[in-house]
Design a protein around this motif. Sequence first.
Motif, PDB file in Angstrom:
ATOM      1  N   ALA A  77       0.836  -1.202   0.000  1.00 50.11           N
ATOM      2  CA  ALA A  77       0.000   0.000   0.000  1.00 50.11           C
ATOM      3  C   ALA A  77       0.869   1.249   0.000  1.00 50.11           C
ATOM      4  O   ALA A  77       0.568   2.223  -0.699  1.00 50.11           O
ATOM      5  CB  ALA A  77      -0.927   0.005   1.217  1.00 50.11           C
ATOM      6  N   LEU A 101      -7.503  -6.480   2.589  1.00 47.97           N
ATOM      7  CA  LEU A 101      -7.803  -5.655   1.421  1.00 47.97           C
ATOM      8  C   LEU A 101      -9.153  -5.980   0.803  1.00 47.97           C
ATOM      9  O   LEU A 101      -9.534  -5.404  -0.203  1.00 47.97           O
ATOM     10  CB  LEU A 101      -6.708  -5.824   0.361  1.00 47.97           C
ATOM     11  CG  LEU A 101      -5.315  -5.399   0.822  1.00 47.97           C
ATOM     12  CD1 LEU A 101      -4.298  -5.559  -0.284  1.00 47.97           C
ATOM     13  CD2 LEU A 101      -5.326  -3.954   1.314  1.00 47.97           C
ATOM     14  N   TRP A 152      -9.549  -1.575   4.400  1.00 46.66           N
ATOM     15  CA  TRP A 152      -9.036  -0.463   3.586  1.00 46.66           C
ATOM     16  C   TRP A 152      -8.918   0.808   4.402  1.00 46.66           C
ATOM     17  O   TRP A 152      -7.954   1.551   4.267  1.00 46.66           O
ATOM     18  CB  TRP A 152      -9.948  -0.231   2.381  1.00 46.66           C
ATOM     19  CG  TRP A 152      -9.569  -1.090   1.236  1.00 46.66           C
ATOM     20  CD1 TRP A 152     -10.175  -2.247   0.848  1.00 46.66           C
ATOM     21  CD2 TRP A 152      -8.464  -0.908   0.342  1.00 46.66           C
ATOM     22  NE1 TRP A 152      -9.515  -2.787  -0.222  1.00 46.66           N
ATOM     23  CE2 TRP A 152      -8.464  -1.982  -0.559  1.00 46.66           C
ATOM     24  CE3 TRP A 152      -7.469   0.077   0.231  1.00 46.66           C
ATOM     25  CZ2 TRP A 152      -7.524  -2.120  -1.570  1.00 46.66           C
ATOM     26  CZ3 TRP A 152      -6.528  -0.055  -0.781  1.00 46.66           C
ATOM     27  CH2 TRP A 152      -6.560  -1.138  -1.661  1.00 46.66           C
ATOM     28  N   ARG A 153      -9.933   1.048   5.255  1.00 43.30           N
ATOM     29  CA  ARG A 153      -9.854   2.261   6.069  1.00 43.30           C
ATOM     30  C   ARG A 153      -8.693   2.187   7.036  1.00 43.30           C
ATOM     31  O   ARG A 153      -8.045   3.191   7.329  1.00 43.30           O
ATOM     32  CB  ARG A 153     -11.169   2.470   6.830  1.00 43.30           C
ATOM     33  CG  ARG A 153     -12.286   2.957   5.921  1.00 43.30           C
ATOM     34  CD  ARG A 153     -13.523   3.252   6.707  1.00 43.30           C
ATOM     35  NE  ARG A 153     -13.195   3.728   8.048  1.00 43.30           N
ATOM     36  CZ  ARG A 153     -14.076   4.161   8.915  1.00 43.30           C
ATOM     37  NH1 ARG A 153     -15.338   4.177   8.593  1.00 43.30           N
ATOM     38  NH2 ARG A 153     -13.715   4.567  10.100  1.00 43.30           N
TER      39      ARG A 153
END
Lengths: 297, 323
Positions: B103, B179, B185-186
């Motif tokens: 990420a 993911l 994701w947050r």
Amino acid sequence: MRGLAEAFRGRPGPIVAATLIVLLVVYAFVLPLVTADPFSMSGMSILDAFSPPIWMDGGQATMPFGADDQGRNLITAMAYGLRTSIMVGAISVVIGLVIGGALGLVAGFVGGRTDAIIMRLADVQLAYPALLLAMVIDGIATAILGRGRSNEMAIAIVIVSIGIAFWVQYARTIRSSVMVERDQDYVAAARVTGRSNTAILIQHILPNVMAPVLVIATINLGIAIITEATLSFLGIGIPPTYPSLGSLIRNGNNFLQSGEWWISVFPCLLLVALVVAVNVLGDHLRDHFNPKIRGRT
Amino acid sequence: MIAHTTERILQTVLVLLAISFIAFLLVATLGDPLTSLLPPDASIADRQDLIMRLGLDEPLLTRFLHFLNGMLHGDFGISYRTQDDIGPMIATRLPATIELAFASLLVTLFVGVPLGILCGVRPNGIISRGVMLVSIAGITLPNFVVGVLLIAIFSVHLGWFPSFGRGDTVQIGGWTTGLLTLSGWRAIILPAITLAAFQVTFVIRMLRTQLLEVGQSEHIRFARARGLSERRIWSTYAMRNALLPTITMLALQLGNVIAFSVVTEGVFAWPGIGSLFLQSIQAADVPVIAIYLIFVGAIFMIINLVVELIYPLVDPRLKRSGA
């Protein structure tokens, strides 16, 4: 002195940085002389716990930056913390300088097998970033000395770990300068007069190879201070019962979620101000004393 | 060329062996595995059994060979802290760290590269100057301070993102991923930005310097003289020369990224290898520290080696003379 004055003429950035450093040092070393240690029983007052900064509701004039969970006045606690951080940073730089300097001198002067061993050791160490290495040395020291260690012991361990983590850069710089110097006429002259190798190294060569290393040391001071703060923040450096910028931020971090942001944010800003000032000054000194760059900017 | 390659590979293997030996010495000389691994009321027979099983009665060099052999077969020893096998401990935490690294790489590519190009192509524009000013902060701010400030603003003040953990995870085979869920994701956004802060500023500054340099060079001036469009000059002629050194330098910064990932995982209580390493240091869990050292050393040395060996293949100007 004239060279130093000249180094700052017409450069507002470095002047501001130098002034800020002087102010911060005065703050860190004078305030603790006139206030009670907030990390002893007499220095904290639990009634003032979580007192907010002066401009917020409930702020007190005596506590412009508020107080932490134990009612320690942050402006005092931060002075104590800053003092620890500056001293840990400075002493660890000196330790790195002494270790790296000694090994670099020997490697460059003796050459051959000694040089190869020292430089291979440096290569192995360079596989690890200094921060990681300082963490490991700290962990190993704990394994050897046991966990029930005193504050003084913890501080000594942090200083030595950071010092060891940074020796390679000094050793390499000094070594390459020594290899140039050892073939100079003045060294040959000293040898003819019958001086010992040790005397030649320390009295004749050392003064000639110190300048670049001192500039590196200034730049490393900023990194050393960050390393100490990072270690203490992660709970492997200076314990939370003793003030340093890192341990103050670590403690404040516990109350970030519940809204008492000032306990961690103000030490953060202080750390950033110190490091930025040291870096600006270090970069400027490096450019000024490096004849290759001088005149170009 | 082949001689040089073999020599560099041999050197790398030697350094790795040296690192493994130092790590092994740490495990062999520090701490007492018997008191760490046995219950206090263990019988003498139990002690003998464990000594036999760990091979503690053998000479040091034999034990080192066993240690190496074990590592090659996936046996990394036993943690003093949790008494578990280290191999599975690392395996369960590896996905979290890899996803975080991935990420942060995305952030670097989508933020760092465009801004770096902008600063290199239009060095005097207002945006470029602003970016360069902010990038000073990215270089000087300690990694954990970035994390704490991001939490203070985006997690506590605005309440947009969580401040710790990975959120909900989904198990796919042996891989737990965050993911595939919204909370995952947050949860990854703030740690990824924290970890990327250093790389983003690094890429911006490298690309800018490289593009400024390339922009002055003969072949770009010649391309201009030929009347090629600015867009084409920058995108095909300048970028090729500027990207290569940038990617190389970034790869060589990997060691720092690993160190910063320890810090980032510490700040955000991210359940990856970095936080395992932190806990091991706090508990003086020497076997785990030793394996981590070998692990990081190996990654770093191998990347260095690959970069050095591939470079001449990618950049024909750098063919080693006489090799």
